[in-house]
Design a protein around this motif. Sequence first.
Motif, PDB file in Angstrom:
ATOM      1  N   ARG A 138       3.691   5.882  -5.500  1.00  0.00           N
ATOM      2  CA  ARG A 138       3.621   5.957  -6.962  1.00  0.00           C
ATOM      3  C   ARG A 138       2.493   6.884  -7.407  1.00  0.00           C
ATOM      4  N   LEU A 139       1.327   6.750  -6.792  1.00  0.00           N
ATOM      5  CA  LEU A 139       0.190   7.605  -7.150  1.00  0.00           C
ATOM      6  C   LEU A 139       0.459   9.066  -6.804  1.00  0.00           C
ATOM      7  N   ARG A 140       1.095   9.306  -5.661  1.00  0.00           N
ATOM      8  CA  ARG A 140       1.419  10.680  -5.266  1.00  0.00           C
ATOM      9  C   ARG A 140       2.374  11.307  -6.270  1.00  0.00           C
ATOM     10  N   LYS A 141       3.387  10.535  -6.683  1.00  0.00           N
ATOM     11  CA  LYS A 141       4.365  11.032  -7.655  1.00  0.00           C
ATOM     12  C   LYS A 141       3.679  11.364  -8.974  1.00  0.00           C
ATOM     13  N   ASP A 142       2.807  10.461  -9.444  1.00  0.00           N
ATOM     14  CA  ASP A 142       2.088  10.699 -10.697  1.00  0.00           C
ATOM     15  C   ASP A 142       1.186  11.932 -10.607  1.00  0.00           C
ATOM     16  N   ARG A 143       0.520  12.091  -9.459  1.00  0.00           N
ATOM     17  CA  ARG A 143      -0.374  13.238  -9.286  1.00  0.00           C
ATOM     18  C   ARG A 143       0.417  14.533  -9.285  1.00  0.00           C
ATOM     19  N   LEU A 144       1.546  14.570  -8.602  1.00  0.00           N
ATOM     20  CA  LEU A 144       2.362  15.778  -8.561  1.00  0.00           C
ATOM     21  C   LEU A 144       2.903  16.127  -9.945  1.00  0.00           C
ATOM     22  N   GLU A 145       3.302  15.106 -10.699  1.00  0.00           N
ATOM     23  CA  GLU A 145       3.778  15.353 -12.064  1.00  0.00           C
ATOM     24  C   GLU A 145       2.655  15.894 -12.930  1.00  0.00           C
ATOM     25  N   LYS A 146       1.479  15.353 -12.774  1.00  0.00           N
ATOM     26  CA  LYS A 146       0.322  15.809 -13.563  1.00  0.00           C
ATOM     27  C   LYS A 146      -0.020  17.257 -13.211  1.00  0.00           C
ATOM     28  N   GLU A 147      -0.014  17.592 -11.924  1.00  0.00           N
ATOM     29  CA  GLU A 147      -0.301  18.959 -11.503  1.00  0.00           C
ATOM     30  C   GLU A 147       0.769  19.919 -11.999  1.00  0.00           C
ATOM     31  N   GLU A 148       2.015  19.474 -12.015  1.00  0.00           N
ATOM     32  CA  GLU A 148       3.106  20.309 -12.502  1.00  0.00           C
ATOM     33  C   GLU A 148       2.940  20.581 -13.996  1.00  0.00           C
ATOM     34  N   ASP A 149       2.558  19.554 -14.759  1.00  0.00           N
ATOM     35  CA  ASP A 149       2.347  19.731 -16.193  1.00  0.00           C
ATOM     36  C   ASP A 149       1.171  20.659 -16.467  1.00  0.00           C
ATOM     37  N   ALA A 150       0.153  20.613 -15.627  1.00  0.00           N
ATOM     38  CA  ALA A 150      -1.017  21.458 -15.808  1.00  0.00           C
ATOM     39  C   ALA A 150      -0.675  22.924 -15.568  1.00  0.00           C
ATOM     40  N   LEU A 151       0.273  23.193 -14.696  1.00  0.00           N
ATOM     41  CA  LEU A 151       0.664  24.569 -14.403  1.00  0.00           C
ATOM     42  C   LEU A 151       1.511  25.164 -15.532  1.00  0.00           C
ATOM     43  N   LEU A 152       2.199  24.319 -16.273  1.00  0.00           N
ATOM     44  CA  LEU A 152       3.084  24.822 -17.349  1.00  0.00           C
ATOM     45  C   LEU A 152       2.330  25.045 -18.583  1.00  0.00           C
ATOM     46  N   ARG A 171       0.832  -1.205   0.000  1.00  0.00           N
ATOM     47  CA  ARG A 171       0.000   0.000   0.000  1.00  0.00           C
ATOM     48  C   ARG A 171       0.868   1.257   0.000  1.00  0.00           C
ATOM     49  N   GLU A 172       1.962   1.243   0.763  1.00  0.00           N
ATOM     50  CA  GLU A 172       2.857   2.395   0.797  1.00  0.00           C
ATOM     51  C   GLU A 172       3.530   2.626  -0.553  1.00  0.00           C
ATOM     52  N   VAL A 173       3.916   1.552  -1.219  1.00  0.00           N
ATOM     53  CA  VAL A 173       4.544   1.680  -2.543  1.00  0.00           C
ATOM     54  C   VAL A 173       3.536   2.257  -3.535  1.00  0.00           C
ATOM     55  N   LYS A 174       2.314   1.742  -3.491  1.00  0.00           N
ATOM     56  CA  LYS A 174       1.275   2.221  -4.405  1.00  0.00           C
ATOM     57  C   LYS A 174       0.957   3.693  -4.130  1.00  0.00           C
ATOM     58  N   THR A 175       0.860   4.056  -2.859  1.00  0.00           N
ATOM     59  CA  THR A 175       0.563   5.441  -2.497  1.00  0.00           C
ATOM     60  C   THR A 175       1.660   6.375  -2.983  1.00  0.00           C
TER      61      THR A 175
END
Length: 59
Positions: A45-59, A39-43
């Motif tokens: 991974r999902l957190r990293k993907d979400r942060l990358e997605k939010e970063e791309d949305a800001l650019l 569960r920690e590994v999955k969390t």
Amino acid sequence: MANLAKTLVLTALKPQKETVLEKTSRAVKAIKEEEREEREVKTARLRKDRLEKEEDALL
């Protein structure tokens, strides 16, 4: 006193048999620990993907 000390040492070193409840508890703890790690590994991974997605949305 010396006889008492010898008796305590010899009887304290005898391993006790593991009960069914203890075996079950050990198995449950192992399963729960494995699930927690997954569960920690999955969390992470999902957190990293979400942060990358939010970063791309800001650019």
